[in-house]
Design a protein around this motif. Sequence first.
Motif, PDB file in Angstrom:
ATOM      1  N   ASP A  66      -7.108  -4.261  -0.152  1.00 18.24           N
ATOM      2  CA  ASP A  66      -8.152  -5.179  -0.625  1.00 18.24           C
ATOM      3  C   ASP A  66      -9.002  -4.529  -1.715  1.00 18.24           C
ATOM      4  O   ASP A  66      -9.347  -5.167  -2.722  1.00 18.24           O
ATOM      5  CB  ASP A  66      -9.051  -5.611   0.537  1.00 18.24           C
ATOM      6  N   VAL A  67      -9.340  -3.254  -1.508  1.00 16.57           N
ATOM      7  CA  VAL A  67     -10.190  -2.546  -2.470  1.00 16.57           C
ATOM      8  C   VAL A  67      -9.463  -2.348  -3.792  1.00 16.57           C
ATOM      9  O   VAL A  67     -10.027  -2.587  -4.873  1.00 16.57           O
ATOM     10  CB  VAL A  67     -10.638  -1.185  -1.898  1.00 16.57           C
ATOM     11  N   ARG A  88       0.070  -1.954 -12.170  1.00 15.09           N
ATOM     12  CA  ARG A  88       0.235  -2.750 -10.947  1.00 15.09           C
ATOM     13  C   ARG A  88      -0.374  -1.988  -9.776  1.00 15.09           C
ATOM     14  O   ARG A  88       0.126  -0.933  -9.398  1.00 15.09           O
ATOM     15  CB  ARG A  88       1.710  -3.031 -10.676  1.00 15.09           C
ATOM     16  N   TRP A  89      -1.447  -2.515  -9.212  1.00 13.42           N
ATOM     17  CA  TRP A  89      -2.130  -1.797  -8.136  1.00 13.42           C
ATOM     18  C   TRP A  89      -1.238  -1.618  -6.910  1.00 13.42           C
ATOM     19  O   TRP A  89      -1.342  -0.614  -6.189  1.00 13.42           O
ATOM     20  CB  TRP A  89      -3.422  -2.516  -7.743  1.00 13.42           C
ATOM     21  N   GLN A  90      -0.324  -2.582  -6.668  1.00 14.40           N
ATOM     22  CA  GLN A  90       0.531  -2.509  -5.479  1.00 14.40           C
ATOM     23  C   GLN A  90       1.391  -1.241  -5.465  1.00 14.40           C
ATOM     24  O   GLN A  90       1.714  -0.714  -4.403  1.00 14.40           O
ATOM     25  CB  GLN A  90       1.447  -3.731  -5.401  1.00 14.40           C
ATOM     26  N   ALA A  91       1.752  -0.754  -6.645  1.00 15.77           N
ATOM     27  CA  ALA A  91       2.633   0.412  -6.736  1.00 15.77           C
ATOM     28  C   ALA A  91       1.933   1.707  -6.351  1.00 15.77           C
ATOM     29  O   ALA A  91       2.590   2.743  -6.182  1.00 15.77           O
ATOM     30  CB  ALA A  91       3.177   0.523  -8.163  1.00 15.77           C
ATOM     31  N   HIS A  92       0.601   1.652  -6.195  1.00 10.34           N
ATOM     32  CA  HIS A  92      -0.148   2.878  -5.942  1.00 10.34           C
ATOM     33  C   HIS A  92      -0.777   2.933  -4.551  1.00 10.34           C
ATOM     34  O   HIS A  92      -1.466   3.898  -4.232  1.00 10.34           O
ATOM     35  CB  HIS A  92      -1.245   3.036  -7.005  1.00 10.34           C
ATOM     36  N   VAL A  93      -0.536   1.917  -3.749  1.00  8.20           N
ATOM     37  CA  VAL A  93      -1.134   1.884  -2.408  1.00  8.20           C
ATOM     38  C   VAL A  93      -0.704   3.092  -1.587  1.00  8.20           C
ATOM     39  O   VAL A  93      -1.532   3.763  -0.956  1.00  8.20           O
ATOM     40  CB  VAL A  93      -0.757   0.580  -1.675  1.00  8.20           C
ATOM     41  N   ARG A  94       0.577   3.382  -1.581  1.00  7.26           N
ATOM     42  CA  ARG A  94       1.085   4.467  -0.735  1.00  7.26           C
ATOM     43  C   ARG A  94       0.525   5.818  -1.146  1.00  7.26           C
ATOM     44  O   ARG A  94       0.115   6.622  -0.290  1.00  7.26           O
ATOM     45  CB  ARG A  94       2.605   4.499  -0.780  1.00  7.26           C
ATOM     46  N   THR A  95       0.495   6.103  -2.450  1.00  7.21           N
ATOM     47  CA  THR A  95       0.016   7.414  -2.895  1.00  7.21           C
ATOM     48  C   THR A  95      -1.487   7.566  -2.663  1.00  7.21           C
ATOM     49  O   THR A  95      -1.958   8.636  -2.290  1.00  7.21           O
ATOM     50  CB  THR A  95       0.333   7.629  -4.387  1.00  7.21           C
ATOM     51  N   VAL A  96      -2.251   6.490  -2.877  1.00  5.35           N
ATOM     52  CA  VAL A  96      -3.693   6.562  -2.609  1.00  5.35           C
ATOM     53  C   VAL A  96      -3.930   6.734  -1.115  1.00  5.35           C
ATOM     54  O   VAL A  96      -4.821   7.487  -0.696  1.00  5.35           O
ATOM     55  CB  VAL A  96      -4.415   5.297  -3.128  1.00  5.35           C
ATOM     56  N   PRO A 116      -8.655   8.533   3.949  1.00  3.25           N
ATOM     57  CA  PRO A 116      -8.513   8.101   5.344  1.00  3.25           C
ATOM     58  C   PRO A 116      -9.088   6.707   5.580  1.00  3.25           C
ATOM     59  O   PRO A 116     -10.086   6.525   6.272  1.00  3.25           O
ATOM     60  CB  PRO A 116      -9.306   9.172   6.113  1.00  3.25           C
ATOM     61  N   LEU A 117      -8.448   5.696   4.970  1.00  6.42           N
ATOM     62  CA  LEU A 117      -8.879   4.317   5.136  1.00  6.42           C
ATOM     63  C   LEU A 117      -7.748   3.484   5.723  1.00  6.42           C
ATOM     64  O   LEU A 117      -6.570   3.772   5.496  1.00  6.42           O
ATOM     65  CB  LEU A 117      -9.302   3.713   3.787  1.00  6.42           C
ATOM     66  N   GLU A 118      -8.104   2.453   6.452  1.00 10.79           N
ATOM     67  CA  GLU A 118      -7.113   1.527   7.008  1.00 10.79           C
ATOM     68  C   GLU A 118      -6.351   0.849   5.868  1.00 10.79           C
ATOM     69  O   GLU A 118      -6.932   0.497   4.845  1.00 10.79           O
ATOM     70  CB  GLU A 118      -7.849   0.498   7.886  1.00 10.79           C
ATOM     71  N   ARG A 119      -5.047   0.682   6.028  1.00 12.21           N
ATOM     72  CA  ARG A 119      -4.201   0.212   4.929  1.00 12.21           C
ATOM     73  C   ARG A 119      -4.637  -1.153   4.387  1.00 12.21           C
ATOM     74  O   ARG A 119      -4.658  -1.363   3.169  1.00 12.21           O
ATOM     75  CB  ARG A 119      -2.743   0.140   5.393  1.00 12.21           C
TER      76      ARG A 119
END
Length: 239
Positions: A183-184, A162-170, A175-178
């Motif tokens: 989206d990426v 699940r990509w959503q679970a990794h947003v915070r750690t990535v 240094p990208l806008e959340r």
Amino acid sequence: MDFYGGAVHPSPPFNAPAARRLRVALGMLPGHVAYGLGAQYGLRISTETVVAWERGLAVPSEYELTALAGVLWCSPGELITAARTLREHRVARELAVEELARLLGLTTSAYLRMEESGRWRGNERQSAALSEVLGLTAAGFVTVSGLDEELADLLRAAVTTRWQAHVRTVAKLVPLERGLLQDVLEQLHTDYQALMVSTLSWSSTGTERAGATGDAGRAFLTQIVERFWQAAGVRGTTV
């Protein structure tokens, strides 16, 4: 030991063809370069050594590379292949260790420890200053920070689960806008899952085609960091 009292560093990644091309463009012979290194910088470099540099049989030290750039009327960065480490970027920008440390608000010893370990550990303000001084893109900052492998592991997990679970750690690494980051990750996850679905649908039509698609899936994961930056619209290591 080097000038700063630490271990001797490997030479920068020298661009031998560029050195020869620049010399020829100036109408100089290897002997002229050797003479210039001695007359202008006090270096006892033989003509044979200059030839060895240009043939890729030997590489100049950091100081020799800086001096060579002076003799060839170019910047040190023009004599270095694509810089990846903190040290390589510093040399390409003709910055002394003390100067870069001062610009970043660090002591010389603290900066040197990070350069030697290949792991940037500055705070947010220092990281912003580093990117500005060295002209780093977001991708370049992650590379010089020594985080490419860690990022690759997180991205592989994001596209295979699940990509959503990794947003915070990535987000802690890049240094990208959340919103852009989300989206990426969603795009990469969709692309990878579509590739895997096509593998399953083709498995009944022929093992050769299914095997080729399996290879494509492995290639996707191998190139995950490059795909991530491409999807984010980031190219190269410098701005």
